[in-house]
Motif scaffolding. Structure first.
Motif, PDB file in Angstrom:
ATOM      1  N   LYS A 229      44.739  50.259  36.833  1.00  0.00           N
ATOM      2  CA  LYS A 229      45.646  50.997  35.957  1.00  0.00           C
ATOM      3  C   LYS A 229      45.472  52.507  36.097  1.00  0.00           C
ATOM      4  O   LYS A 229      46.419  53.273  35.886  1.00  0.00           O
ATOM      5  N   LYS A 230      44.260  52.929  36.454  1.00  0.00           N
ATOM      6  CA  LYS A 230      43.996  54.363  36.633  1.00  0.00           C
ATOM      7  C   LYS A 230      44.352  54.832  38.037  1.00  0.00           C
ATOM      8  O   LYS A 230      44.244  56.019  38.344  1.00  0.00           O
ATOM      9  N   GLY A 231      44.748  53.882  38.881  1.00  0.00           N
ATOM     10  CA  GLY A 231      45.136  54.253  40.240  1.00  0.00           C
ATOM     11  C   GLY A 231      43.979  54.372  41.208  1.00  0.00           C
ATOM     12  O   GLY A 231      44.151  54.827  42.342  1.00  0.00           O
ATOM     13  N   GLU A 232      42.788  53.944  40.789  1.00  0.00           N
ATOM     14  CA  GLU A 232      41.610  53.987  41.661  1.00  0.00           C
ATOM     15  C   GLU A 232      41.513  52.649  42.403  1.00  0.00           C
ATOM     16  O   GLU A 232      40.742  51.759  42.061  1.00  0.00           O
ATOM     17  N   ILE A 233      42.335  52.541  43.446  1.00  0.00           N
ATOM     18  CA  ILE A 233      42.561  51.273  44.126  1.00  0.00           C
ATOM     19  C   ILE A 233      41.316  50.738  44.838  1.00  0.00           C
ATOM     20  O   ILE A 233      41.052  49.526  44.815  1.00  0.00           O
ATOM     21  N   ASP A 234      40.547  51.603  45.475  1.00  0.00           N
ATOM     22  CA  ASP A 234      39.365  51.145  46.207  1.00  0.00           C
ATOM     23  C   ASP A 234      38.347  50.490  45.278  1.00  0.00           C
ATOM     24  O   ASP A 234      37.772  49.447  45.598  1.00  0.00           O
ATOM     25  N   MET A 235      38.130  51.102  44.120  1.00  0.00           N
ATOM     26  CA  MET A 235      37.191  50.537  43.147  1.00  0.00           C
ATOM     27  C   MET A 235      37.734  49.227  42.587  1.00  0.00           C
ATOM     28  O   MET A 235      36.992  48.253  42.383  1.00  0.00           O
ATOM     29  N   ALA A 236      39.038  49.201  42.337  1.00  0.00           N
ATOM     30  CA  ALA A 236      39.672  47.976  41.830  1.00  0.00           C
ATOM     31  C   ALA A 236      39.496  46.841  42.832  1.00  0.00           C
ATOM     32  O   ALA A 236      39.187  45.706  42.451  1.00  0.00           O
ATOM     33  N   GLN A 237      39.652  47.159  44.124  1.00  0.00           N
ATOM     34  CA  GLN A 237      39.496  46.152  45.173  1.00  0.00           C
ATOM     35  C   GLN A 237      38.082  45.585  45.201  1.00  0.00           C
ATOM     36  O   GLN A 237      37.875  44.369  45.329  1.00  0.00           O
ATOM     37  N   THR A 238      37.102  46.457  45.052  1.00  0.00           N
ATOM     38  CA  THR A 238      35.696  46.021  45.071  1.00  0.00           C
ATOM     39  C   THR A 238      35.411  45.035  43.956  1.00  0.00           C
ATOM     40  O   THR A 238      34.807  43.977  44.183  1.00  0.00           O
ATOM     41  N   TYR A 239      35.861  45.351  42.749  1.00  0.00           N
ATOM     42  CA  TYR A 239      35.569  44.494  41.591  1.00  0.00           C
ATOM     43  C   TYR A 239      36.352  43.178  41.629  1.00  0.00           C
ATOM     44  O   TYR A 239      35.820  42.127  41.249  1.00  0.00           O
ATOM     45  N   ILE A 240      37.595  43.224  42.093  1.00  0.00           N
ATOM     46  CA  ILE A 240      38.367  41.974  42.121  1.00  0.00           C
ATOM     47  C   ILE A 240      37.834  41.048  43.205  1.00  0.00           C
ATOM     48  O   ILE A 240      37.874  39.810  43.055  1.00  0.00           O
ATOM     49  N   ASP A 241      37.308  41.606  44.277  1.00  0.00           N
ATOM     50  CA  ASP A 241      36.683  40.773  45.315  1.00  0.00           C
ATOM     51  C   ASP A 241      35.463  40.047  44.753  1.00  0.00           C
ATOM     52  O   ASP A 241      35.233  38.866  45.061  1.00  0.00           O
ATOM     53  N   ASP A 242      34.690  40.747  43.925  1.00  0.00           N
ATOM     54  CA  ASP A 242      33.513  40.132  43.296  1.00  0.00           C
ATOM     55  C   ASP A 242      33.935  39.001  42.353  1.00  0.00           C
ATOM     56  O   ASP A 242      33.300  37.943  42.307  1.00  0.00           O
ATOM     57  N   ALA A 243      35.001  39.227  41.607  1.00  0.00           N
ATOM     58  CA  ALA A 243      35.485  38.206  40.669  1.00  0.00           C
ATOM     59  C   ALA A 243      35.992  36.980  41.421  1.00  0.00           C
ATOM     60  O   ALA A 243      35.700  35.838  41.045  1.00  0.00           O
ATOM     61  N   LEU A 244      36.732  37.199  42.507  1.00  0.00           N
ATOM     62  CA  LEU A 244      37.285  36.085  43.282  1.00  0.00           C
ATOM     63  C   LEU A 244      36.204  35.292  44.008  1.00  0.00           C
ATOM     64  O   LEU A 244      36.364  34.090  44.238  1.00  0.00           O
ATOM     65  N   GLU A 245      35.127  35.942  44.343  1.00  0.00           N
ATOM     66  CA  GLU A 245      34.021  35.229  44.997  1.00  0.00           C
ATOM     67  C   GLU A 245      33.442  34.172  44.063  1.00  0.00           C
ATOM     68  O   GLU A 245      33.040  33.096  44.498  1.00  0.00           O
ATOM     69  N   LEU A 246      33.431  34.484  42.769  1.00  0.00           N
ATOM     70  CA  LEU A 246      32.883  33.554  41.779  1.00  0.00           C
ATOM     71  C   LEU A 246      33.923  32.570  41.250  1.00  0.00           C
ATOM     72  O   LEU A 246      33.584  31.468  40.826  1.00  0.00           O
ATOM     73  N   ASP A 247      35.188  32.979  41.256  1.00  0.00           N
ATOM     74  CA  ASP A 247      36.250  32.107  40.718  1.00  0.00           C
ATOM     75  C   ASP A 247      37.525  32.306  41.548  1.00  0.00           C
ATOM     76  O   ASP A 247      38.483  32.952  41.104  1.00  0.00           O
ATOM     77  N   PRO A 248      37.555  31.741  42.768  1.00  0.00           N
ATOM     78  CA  PRO A 248      38.673  32.000  43.694  1.00  0.00           C
ATOM     79  C   PRO A 248      40.004  31.377  43.307  1.00  0.00           C
ATOM     80  O   PRO A 248      41.037  31.760  43.845  1.00  0.00           O
ATOM     81  N   LYS A 249      40.006  30.433  42.364  1.00  0.00           N
ATOM     82  CA  LYS A 249      41.247  29.765  41.993  1.00  0.00           C
ATOM     83  C   LYS A 249      41.823  30.270  40.670  1.00  0.00           C
ATOM     84  O   LYS A 249      42.756  29.677  40.144  1.00  0.00           O
ATOM     85  N   ASN A 250      41.278  31.336  40.153  1.00  0.00           N
ATOM     86  CA  ASN A 250      41.774  31.874  38.888  1.00  0.00           C
ATOM     87  C   ASN A 250      43.095  32.619  39.127  1.00  0.00           C
ATOM     88  O   ASN A 250      43.118  33.629  39.848  1.00  0.00           O
ATOM     89  N   PRO A 251      44.199  32.159  38.542  1.00  0.00           N
ATOM     90  CA  PRO A 251      45.509  32.791  38.785  1.00  0.00           C
ATOM     91  C   PRO A 251      45.552  34.278  38.413  1.00  0.00           C
ATOM     92  O   PRO A 251      46.205  35.066  39.102  1.00  0.00           O
ATOM     93  N   ASP A 252      44.876  34.654  37.327  1.00  0.00           N
ATOM     94  CA  ASP A 252      44.872  36.064  36.915  1.00  0.00           C
ATOM     95  C   ASP A 252      44.195  36.935  37.966  1.00  0.00           C
ATOM     96  O   ASP A 252      44.650  38.043  38.267  1.00  0.00           O
ATOM     97  N   PHE A 253      43.096  36.417  38.523  1.00  0.00           N
ATOM     98  CA  PHE A 253      42.360  37.173  39.539  1.00  0.00           C
ATOM     99  C   PHE A 253      43.190  37.314  40.812  1.00  0.00           C
ATOM    100  O   PHE A 253      43.251  38.387  41.417  1.00  0.00           O
ATOM    101  N   VAL A 254      43.834  36.221  41.202  1.00  0.00           N
ATOM    102  CA  VAL A 254      44.655  36.230  42.411  1.00  0.00           C
ATOM    103  C   VAL A 254      45.842  37.173  42.240  1.00  0.00           C
ATOM    104  O   VAL A 254      46.189  37.941  43.145  1.00  0.00           O
TER     105      VAL A 254
END
Length: 265
Positions: A229-254
């Motif tokens: 939301k703040k437009g800091e895309i690189d940081m957003a990418q890092t955190y969402i990758d971590d979330a998907l590693e733990l829960d890859p089938k979560n629709p919100d994460f995807v």
């Protein structure tokens, strides 16, 4: 002479009238132009406000509302580039999420079918529920009746006082209440050899839950969303990758991951 003079006076009066009319007409045109300019300004301001609203909806994941708002803009101004670009992103997201939901639901249903064939009603019901939650149209009334009939047949293998416990354990596992399920299964496994494999399965699921760390996963997602939301895309990418590693089938994460990918293009 008088006639000449009269003609001159009349000509002068007519000239004055023409000048007056011309001035009045010019003044009206100026006012009209100003009015059109004002209307155009108001229109552009309104569209700008609507776009900001659509953008907020988009960032919050409310893409249906965002699309409706963008349609209002494009209806009045089909050439609005920003509105068209954002709507295109929404259409891409919808298509990607449809494919993800469809494929994931099919995968869950496939796992459910395998589990039911193996008389593993715990995972069968869990995966069936996951499939139907994602795509309600996957619910097959006749198929579900057959599943319930098989479960009832299985319950008859237990003593009357244990049948309800068995059914309760299935219901708890379907609701992903592992603690309650584990407690019941452990008790039943002391009396029924057939419950041993389900007791081992509970241990495996417990290990998965410990590994996944639900709180950490939620925090990864929240951080990814905040940075996005703040437009800091690189940081957003890092955190969402971590979330998907733990829960890859979560629709919100995807969904958020796909949003982030679109912003990087």
């Amino acid at each position: 002479m008088k006639n000449v003079f009269g003609c001159i006076v009349i000509s002068f009066i007519m000239a004055v009238c023409i000048v007056f009319v011309s001035c009045s007409s010019a003044e009206k045109n100026v006012k009209g132009g100003s009015s059109l300019s004002d209307e155009r300004g108001k229109h552009e301001s309104s569209n700008s406000s609507l776009f900001a609203k659509a953008r907020r909806y988009y960032l919050d994941g409310k893409i249906d509302k965002a699309e409706l708002t963008l349609n209002k803009i494009l209806l009045s101004n089909p050439g609005d580039y920003k509105a068209a670009e954002l709507k295109n992103k929404i259409l891409i997201l919808k298509e990607k999420m449809f494919v993800f939901v469809r494929d994931t639901a099919d995968e869950y249903m496939f796992k459910a079918d395998i589990a039911f064939k193996d008389k593993n009603f715990y995972e069968g019901l869990l995966f069936y529920k996951k499939a139907v939650d994602l795509m309600p149209e996957n619910h097959d009334v006749q198929k579900y009746k057959a599943i319930v009939a098989d479960i009832n047949d299985e319950a008859l293998k237990y003593l009357p006082e244990d049948r309800k416990k068995f059914m309760d354990s299935l219901e708890a596992f379907q609701a992903e209440n592992l603690k309650k399920t584990e407690k019941i299964v452990k008790k039943l496994s002391k009396k029924y050899k057939s419950m041993d494999r389900f007791n081992e399965m509970m241990d495996s699921y417990k290990a998965m839950i410990i590994y996944s760390d639900a709180n950490a996963t939620k925090n990864f997602y929240k951080n990814a969303l905040n940075y996005f939301k703040k437009g800091e895309i690189d940081m957003a990418q890092t955190y969402i990758d971590d979330a998907l590693e733990l829960d890859p089938k979560n629709p919100d994460f995807v969904f958020l991951s796909e949003q982030i990918n679109l912003e990087q293009k």
